[in-house]
Write an enzyme that holds these catalytic residues in place. Structure first.
Site, PDB file in Angstrom:
ATOM      1  N   ASP A   1       0.854  -1.192   0.000  1.00  0.00           N
ATOM      2  CA  ASP A   1       0.000   0.000   0.000  1.00  0.00           C
ATOM      3  C   ASP A   1       0.883   1.233   0.000  1.00  0.00           C
ATOM      4  OD1 ASP A   1      -2.032   1.741  -0.035  1.00  0.00           O
ATOM      5  OD2 ASP A   1      -2.852   1.216   1.919  1.00  0.00           O
TER       6      ASP A   1
ATOM      7  N   HIS B   1      -8.079   0.724   7.198  1.00  0.00           N
ATOM      8  CA  HIS B   1      -8.389   2.083   6.749  1.00  0.00           C
ATOM      9  C   HIS B   1      -9.713   2.556   7.328  1.00  0.00           C
ATOM     10  CE1 HIS B   1      -5.566   1.419   3.097  1.00  0.00           C
ATOM     11  NE2 HIS B   1      -4.927   1.715   4.191  1.00  0.00           N
TER      12      HIS B   1
ATOM     13  N   HIS C   1       2.930   6.919   5.736  1.00  0.00           N
ATOM     14  CA  HIS C   1       3.801   6.046   6.544  1.00  0.00           C
ATOM     15  C   HIS C   1       4.279   4.805   5.773  1.00  0.00           C
ATOM     16  CE1 HIS C   1      -0.411   5.124   8.301  1.00  0.00           C
ATOM     17  NE2 HIS C   1      -0.168   4.192   7.408  1.00  0.00           N
TER      18      HIS C   1
ATOM     19  N   SER D   1      -6.253   7.968  18.859  1.00  0.00           N
ATOM     20  CA  SER D   1      -5.121   8.243  17.987  1.00  0.00           C
ATOM     21  C   SER D   1      -4.278   9.350  18.616  1.00  0.00           C
ATOM     22  CB  SER D   1      -5.624   8.682  16.608  1.00  0.00           C
ATOM     23  OG  SER D   1      -6.381   7.647  16.003  1.00  0.00           O
TER      24      SER D   1
ATOM     25  N   HIS E   1       4.063   4.283  13.466  1.00  0.00           N
ATOM     26  CA  HIS E   1       2.945   4.659  12.570  1.00  0.00           C
ATOM     27  C   HIS E   1       1.574   4.264  13.081  1.00  0.00           C
ATOM     28  CE1 HIS E   1       2.295   0.539  11.377  1.00  0.00           C
ATOM     29  NE2 HIS E   1       1.514   0.871  10.386  1.00  0.00           N
TER      30      HIS E   1
END
Length: 472
Positions: free
Chosen positions: A93, A202, A322, A378, A395
């Site tokens: 990715d 995601h 990242h 987060s 990350h």
DNA sequence: ATGTAC
């Protein structure tokens, strides 16, 4: 794998044949991967054999098993000394990353409108395997615009404002994209997915700034306690995946011609300055721009919904990848060298004063965005002067259970309800998708971030708690 | 991560 504890938060894997440099793992003992189920520390040692590698093969506290390189791996190779670039050091990715948007609105002011906001965001965010996109490209010329121009092209086409670009890594696009190195197949997969979230880890989350650790830096970033934010985590979809596949295959074929031997076939690589190395970097840069345009388009969609439901806008705090390799200048044994820094599941963290930062961020350092596992919160961090590992940090939380194991662990449970019981509104696509991403499958993001800070890789600025999650 | 397998 023998680890020497060098100092708190830092372990060393001693150099032994055929390693060219030692391995360094930034972690606490409890964050180290389980050697039985996870070969990522062997991967750290394998990466240390790559031609041209300098300093050390590094692993961040969220390290876990990946393709060739560990996820959470950082390695730099000396471009002028036959240093290589390896697609496995970026990952499938390409330029997967995070974008944080902040509203001039507090949790209390949003009140009961959260549900309607979540419905709108769910509707406006194409997601899941291969399904739909914000932008339906007219032709190859438009896709080339995306591949060359990234977020800049998206903004030129009306999907954002000029200020957004100041808050993007590389001002929204890397310059050296080479669409000619992107295969027809990658183009075909990518053309239908510009402006889509994807699946797996995601997400798009509505979050609240729960805690601020540094008022001054948070203020410069545009963050304050109680504030509503939107975080978008996504990548380059099928296009990046196809580019990685194509160029891995191409490099496997020519490695022997360059006299390169690696202990793991997944570490296929070629000298940065070779035709194959340059071809990969050109295609990778195109995927990097694609991922940035992707996040810009999802931003535009989110802004429209947010404005409709709350009357407020969303200001971009920062957009950072990242999964990327970059040609950068770093001091190696005290001498500035041009190196190819691979960051795979690792985030660039520029310190205060760095020339690549926009003027308004230069005094405080680069915003570093760390997405936690679903429902757990987060972090926003910033770079620090003199950090090791080529100005890189962690990350995310880092997987400890495979997707399969995670689904098994959730057998008989209701992942959606578990999140709702924590007052998190959920807009998912599949039960399985949620089960794969439950926090039990991940390390504790707080422990990861505190280890990264303890190791001198970054500094905490703020913590964000999710109140709504949109997932593929 | 990924048209969850070329």
């Amino acid at each position: 794998m023998e680890l020497v504890e060098e100092s708190p938060y830092r372990f060393r894997i001693d150099q032994r044949d055929p390693m060219r440099v030692p391995g360094v793992v930034f972690a606490t003992r409890s964050l180290l991967p389980d050697a039985g189920a996870d070969k990522s520390l062997e991967q750290v040692a394998n990466v240390a054999t790559l031609p041209g590698i300098v300093d050390a093969s590094y692993a961040m506290p969220d390290v876990h098993w990946g393709y060739g390189f560990p996820i959470g791996g950082v390695a730099a190779t000396d471009v002028e000394r036959d240093g290589v670039v390896s697609p496995g050091g970026v990952g499938f990715d390409i330029s997967c990353g995070v974008r944080l948007l902040a509203a001039d609105l507090d949790r209390a002011e949003l009140g009961p409108r959260l549900d309607a906001l979540m419905d709108g965001l769910a509707e406006a965010t194409p997601r899941g395997m291969g399904k739909g996109a914000v932008w339906h490209l007219a032709d190859r010329a438009e896709l080339d615009g995306v591949l060359r121009g990234g977020s800049r092209y998206a903004v030129e086409r009306g999907f954002g404002v000029e200020r957004d670009l100041d808050r993007c890594e590389d001002y929204g696009a890397v310059d050296d994209a080479d669409p000619a190195q992107v295969s027809d197949r990658a183009v075909e997969r990518g053309a239908r997915q510009v402006g889509s979230l994807g699946s797996g880890n995601h997400f798009l989350e509505v979050q609240v700034v729960e805690e601020v650790y540094d008022d001054r830096v948070a203020g410069v970033f545009g963050l304050r306690p109680g504030q509503i934010c939107v975080m978008i985590h996504c990548g380059s979809r099928g296009l990046g995946h196809q580019i990685c596949t194509d160029h891995l295959r191409g490099m496997e074929k020519v490695m022997s011609r360059y006299g390169i031997e690696v202990p793991d076939r997944q570490l296929a690589c070629a000298p940065v300055s070779s035709d194959e190395g340059r071809a990969y970097l050109g295609a990778m840069a195109a995927a990097a721009n694609y991922a940035r345009a992707n996040r810009q388009l999802l931003t535009d969609a989110a802004r429209r919904i947010f404005n409709r439901q709350t009357g407020q806008g969303l200001d971009l705090v920062y957009d950072i990848s990242h999964n990327l390799a970059k040609l950068e200048t770093h001091a190696v044994d005290g001498v500035p060298r041009r190196v190819c820094v691979h960051r795979k599941g690792a985030t660039r963290a520029l310190p205060p004063g760095h020339e690549d930062l926009p003027a308004d961020l230069r005094a405080v350092g680069q915003p570093v965005l760390i997405p936690g596992s679903m429902g757990t919160g987060s972090y926003v961090l910033t770079g620090v002067p003199g950090s090791p590992a080529f100005a890189s940090t962690c990350h995310g939380a880092g997987r400890v259970r495979s997707r399969k194991q995670a689904v098994k662990a959730e057998r008989g449970a209701d992942p959606r309800r578990q999140l709702e019981e924590q007052d998190i509104a959920v807009r998912g696509v599949s039960r399985r998708g949620l089960a794969e991403e439950m926090p039990a499958a991940y390390k504790d993001v707080t422990a990861v971030v505190e280890s990264a800070e303890g190791a001198g890789l970054c500094r905490k600025v703020a913590r964000l708690a999710p109140i709504g999650v949109v997932k593929g």
